[in-house]
Design a protein around this motif. Structure first.
Motif, PDB file in Angstrom:
ATOM      1  N   ARG A  59       0.829  -1.213   0.000  1.00 17.79           N
ATOM      2  CA  ARG A  59       0.000   0.000   0.000  1.00 17.79           C
ATOM      3  C   ARG A  59       0.863   1.262   0.000  1.00 17.79           C
ATOM      4  NH1 ARG A  59      -3.144  -3.253   3.323  1.00 17.79           N
ATOM      5  NH2 ARG A  59      -2.341  -2.324   5.243  1.00 17.79           N
ATOM      6  N   HIS A  60       1.927   1.259   0.771  1.00 24.27           N
ATOM      7  CA  HIS A  60       2.837   2.407   0.805  1.00 24.27           C
ATOM      8  C   HIS A  60       3.488   2.606  -0.569  1.00 24.27           C
ATOM      9  CE1 HIS A  60       5.355   5.358   2.865  1.00 24.27           C
ATOM     10  NE2 HIS A  60       6.349   4.918   2.105  1.00 24.27           N
ATOM     11  N   PHE A  61       3.941   1.516  -1.168  1.00 27.18           N
ATOM     12  CA  PHE A  61       4.544   1.553  -2.504  1.00 27.18           C
ATOM     13  C   PHE A  61       3.550   2.145  -3.509  1.00 27.18           C
ATOM     14  CE2 PHE A  61       5.366  -0.226  -6.660  1.00 27.18           C
ATOM     15  CZ  PHE A  61       6.739  -0.123  -6.794  1.00 27.18           C
ATOM     16  N   GLN A  62       2.303   1.679  -3.457  1.00 26.02           N
ATOM     17  CA  GLN A  62       1.277   2.185  -4.378  1.00 26.02           C
ATOM     18  C   GLN A  62       1.122   3.700  -4.253  1.00 26.02           C
ATOM     19  OE1 GLN A  62      -1.991  -0.445  -3.133  1.00 26.02           O
ATOM     20  NE2 GLN A  62      -2.199  -1.011  -5.282  1.00 26.02           N
ATOM     21  N   LYS A  63       1.073   4.177  -3.024  1.00 22.35           N
ATOM     22  CA  LYS A  63       0.896   5.620  -2.799  1.00 22.35           C
ATOM     23  C   LYS A  63       2.101   6.411  -3.285  1.00 22.35           C
ATOM     24  CE  LYS A  63      -2.055   5.022   1.206  1.00 22.35           C
ATOM     25  NZ  LYS A  63      -2.097   5.047   2.676  1.00 22.35           N
ATOM     26  N   LYS A  64       3.290   5.957  -2.943  1.00 21.42           N
ATOM     27  CA  LYS A  64       4.508   6.699  -3.284  1.00 21.42           C
ATOM     28  C   LYS A  64       4.759   6.762  -4.782  1.00 21.42           C
ATOM     29  CE  LYS A  64       6.309   8.014   0.629  1.00 21.42           C
ATOM     30  NZ  LYS A  64       6.653   9.388   0.940  1.00 21.42           N
ATOM     31  N   PHE A  65       4.438   5.671  -5.485  1.00 19.57           N
ATOM     32  CA  PHE A  65       4.730   5.610  -6.923  1.00 19.57           C
ATOM     33  C   PHE A  65       3.471   5.676  -7.784  1.00 19.57           C
ATOM     34  CE2 PHE A  65       8.704   3.507  -5.360  1.00 19.57           C
ATOM     35  CZ  PHE A  65       9.570   4.469  -5.826  1.00 19.57           C
ATOM     36  N   ASP A  66       2.345   5.978  -7.164  1.00 21.71           N
ATOM     37  CA  ASP A  66       1.078   6.043  -7.895  1.00 21.71           C
ATOM     38  C   ASP A  66       0.887   4.769  -8.732  1.00 21.71           C
ATOM     39  OD1 ASP A  66      -1.331   7.264  -8.555  1.00 21.71           O
ATOM     40  OD2 ASP A  66      -0.497   8.230 -10.334  1.00 21.71           O
ATOM     41  N   SER A  67       1.113   3.648  -8.085  1.00 25.64           N
ATOM     42  CA  SER A  67       1.082   2.346  -8.752  1.00 25.64           C
ATOM     43  C   SER A  67      -0.304   1.718  -8.683  1.00 25.64           C
ATOM     44  CB  SER A  67       2.099   1.404  -8.081  1.00 25.64           C
ATOM     45  OG  SER A  67       1.960   0.093  -8.565  1.00 25.64           O
ATOM     46  N   VAL A  68      -0.673   1.047  -9.757  1.00 30.45           N
ATOM     47  CA  VAL A  68      -1.958   0.327  -9.790  1.00 30.45           C
ATOM     48  C   VAL A  68      -1.755  -1.190  -9.738  1.00 30.45           C
ATOM     49  CG1 VAL A  68      -3.162   2.186 -11.007  1.00 30.45           C
ATOM     50  CG2 VAL A  68      -2.027   0.377 -12.319  1.00 30.45           C
ATOM     51  N   LEU A  69      -0.520  -1.627  -9.509  1.00 32.33           N
ATOM     52  CA  LEU A  69      -0.256  -3.064  -9.442  1.00 32.33           C
ATOM     53  C   LEU A  69      -0.970  -3.681  -8.250  1.00 32.33           C
ATOM     54  CD1 LEU A  69       3.595  -3.232 -10.144  1.00 32.33           C
ATOM     55  CD2 LEU A  69       1.738  -3.750 -11.726  1.00 32.33           C
ATOM     56  N   ASP A  70      -1.676  -4.787  -8.501  1.00 32.22           N
ATOM     57  CA  ASP A  70      -2.298  -5.493  -7.383  1.00 32.22           C
ATOM     58  C   ASP A  70      -1.222  -6.235  -6.587  1.00 32.22           C
ATOM     59  OD1 ASP A  70      -1.728  -7.947  -8.695  1.00 32.22           O
ATOM     60  OD2 ASP A  70      -3.739  -8.087  -9.527  1.00 32.22           O
ATOM     61  N   MET A  71      -1.608  -6.814  -5.473  1.00 27.71           N
ATOM     62  CA  MET A  71      -0.642  -7.455  -4.576  1.00 27.71           C
ATOM     63  C   MET A  71       0.100  -8.590  -5.267  1.00 27.71           C
ATOM     64  SD  MET A  71       0.682  -7.261  -1.603  1.00 27.71           S
ATOM     65  CE  MET A  71       1.750  -8.276  -0.605  1.00 27.71           C
ATOM     66  N   ALA A  72      -0.591  -9.377  -6.063  1.00 30.88           N
ATOM     67  CA  ALA A  72       0.062 -10.506  -6.746  1.00 30.88           C
ATOM     68  C   ALA A  72       1.133 -10.019  -7.722  1.00 30.88           C
ATOM     69  CB  ALA A  72      -0.970 -11.363  -7.463  1.00 30.88           C
ATOM     70  N   LYS A  73       0.809  -9.013  -8.528  1.00 30.68           N
ATOM     71  CA  LYS A  73       1.783  -8.485  -9.493  1.00 30.68           C
ATOM     72  C   LYS A  73       2.925  -7.764  -8.789  1.00 30.68           C
ATOM     73  CE  LYS A  73      -1.238  -8.197 -13.463  1.00 30.68           C
ATOM     74  NZ  LYS A  73      -1.925  -7.342 -14.415  1.00 30.68           N
ATOM     75  N   PHE A  74       2.603  -7.067  -7.699  1.00 35.34           N
ATOM     76  CA  PHE A  74       3.633  -6.399  -6.920  1.00 35.34           C
ATOM     77  C   PHE A  74       4.616  -7.432  -6.355  1.00 35.34           C
ATOM     78  CE2 PHE A  74       5.182  -5.127  -2.716  1.00 35.34           C
ATOM     79  CZ  PHE A  74       5.925  -4.020  -3.072  1.00 35.34           C
ATOM     80  N   THR A  75       4.087  -8.502  -5.791  1.00 43.04           N
ATOM     81  CA  THR A  75       4.930  -9.547  -5.212  1.00 43.04           C
ATOM     82  C   THR A  75       5.828 -10.169  -6.274  1.00 43.04           C
ATOM     83  OG1 THR A  75       3.297 -10.005  -3.510  1.00 43.04           O
ATOM     84  CG2 THR A  75       4.921 -11.729  -3.927  1.00 43.04           C
ATOM     85  N   MET A  76       5.259 -10.467  -7.422  1.00 46.22           N
ATOM     86  CA  MET A  76       6.059 -11.031  -8.525  1.00 46.22           C
ATOM     87  C   MET A  76       7.141 -10.045  -8.952  1.00 46.22           C
ATOM     88  SD  MET A  76       4.978 -14.118  -9.391  1.00 46.22           S
ATOM     89  CE  MET A  76       5.452 -14.322 -11.080  1.00 46.22           C
ATOM     90  N   GLY A  77       6.777  -8.769  -9.063  1.00 47.42           N
ATOM     91  CA  GLY A  77       7.750  -7.757  -9.467  1.00 47.42           C
ATOM     92  C   GLY A  77       8.838  -7.554  -8.438  1.00 47.42           C
ATOM     93  N   TRP A  78       8.461  -7.505  -7.169  1.00 43.65           N
ATOM     94  CA  TRP A  78       9.447  -7.319  -6.105  1.00 43.65           C
ATOM     95  C   TRP A  78      10.429  -8.480  -6.089  1.00 43.65           C
ATOM     96  CZ3 TRP A  78      10.549  -3.158  -3.316  1.00 43.65           C
ATOM     97  CH2 TRP A  78      11.396  -3.303  -2.220  1.00 43.65           C
ATOM     98  N   ASN A  79       9.906  -9.695  -6.237  1.00 45.20           N
ATOM     99  CA  ASN A  79      10.747 -10.893  -6.179  1.00 45.20           C
ATOM    100  C   ASN A  79      11.511 -11.163  -7.477  1.00 45.20           C
ATOM    101  OD1 ASN A  79      10.046 -11.409  -3.536  1.00 45.20           O
ATOM    102  ND2 ASN A  79       8.332 -12.700  -4.098  1.00 45.20           N
ATOM    103  N   ALA A  80      11.212 -10.408  -8.530  1.00 46.71           N
ATOM    104  CA  ALA A  80      11.907 -10.601  -9.807  1.00 46.71           C
ATOM    105  C   ALA A  80      13.404 -10.344  -9.680  1.00 46.71           C
ATOM    106  CB  ALA A  80      11.314  -9.684 -10.879  1.00 46.71           C
ATOM    107  N   CYS A  81      13.805  -9.628  -8.651  1.00 47.85           N
ATOM    108  CA  CYS A  81      15.227  -9.329  -8.456  1.00 47.85           C
ATOM    109  C   CYS A  81      16.029 -10.583  -8.098  1.00 47.85           C
ATOM    110  CB  CYS A  81      15.412  -8.270  -7.384  1.00 47.85           C
ATOM    111  SG  CYS A  81      15.010  -8.838  -5.716  1.00 47.85           S
ATOM    112  N   LEU A  82      15.367 -11.624  -7.632  1.00 45.95           N
ATOM    113  CA  LEU A  82      16.062 -12.856  -7.249  1.00 45.95           C
ATOM    114  C   LEU A  82      16.357 -13.650  -8.515  1.00 45.95           C
ATOM    115  CD1 LEU A  82      13.874 -13.700  -4.141  1.00 45.95           C
ATOM    116  CD2 LEU A  82      16.038 -12.436  -4.218  1.00 45.95           C
ATOM    117  N   ALA A  83      17.595 -13.563  -8.957  1.00 45.03           N
ATOM    118  CA  ALA A  83      17.979 -14.096 -10.263  1.00 45.03           C
ATOM    119  C   ALA A  83      18.470 -15.538 -10.217  1.00 45.03           C
ATOM    120  CB  ALA A  83      19.050 -13.203 -10.890  1.00 45.03           C
ATOM    121  N   GLY A  84      18.453 -16.150  -9.059  1.00 38.62           N
ATOM    122  CA  GLY A  84      18.906 -17.531  -8.944  1.00 38.62           C
ATOM    123  C   GLY A  84      20.217 -17.619  -8.188  1.00 38.62           C
TER     124      GLY A  84
END
Length: 107
Positions: A59-84
């Motif tokens: 919710r904080h991320f959404q407010k700060k970046f005016d993001s419309v990503l739902d929780m599932a897409k946010f989680t996938m995007g946040w975790n995308a940094c884990l490259a193996g």
């Protein structure tokens, strides 16, 4: 005598590439700019410590970046940094004695 092994995950066991998260989170920022902004949020530090829930951080991320990503897409995007796993780490860990407790420490 070694009784256990405790390793940090990010940058030690797992390759972290934040630029992948920037893309998936649909942020139009340069990597250092995003790190600076997010890293200054008290809620980010609280999130890293486990003091706020992923939903609160989202919710904080959404407010700060005016993001419309739902929780599932946010989680996938946040975790995308884990490259193996970092190169060679799997072979190194496989060489540890099975009797040695292995722990991961991560924020």
């Amino acid at each position: 005598m070694i009784k256990l092994l405790c390793l940090d995950l990010g940058g030690i066991v797992v390759d972290v590439r934040w630029e992948r998260s920037l893309k998936d989170l649909e942020l139009k920022l340069k990597l250092e700019e995003a790190r600076t902004q997010v890293g200054q949020w008290d809620v980010f530090l609280d999130f890293e410590r486990g003091s706020v829930s992923p939903e609160q951080f989202h919710r904080h991320f959404q407010k700060k970046f005016d993001s419309v990503l739902d929780m599932a897409k946010f989680t996938m995007g946040w975790n995308a940094c884990l490259a193996g796993p970092l190169p060679g780490v799997e072979a190194l860990l496989a060489r540890l004695p099975a009797s040695l407790p292995l722990y991961a420490l991560s924020n």
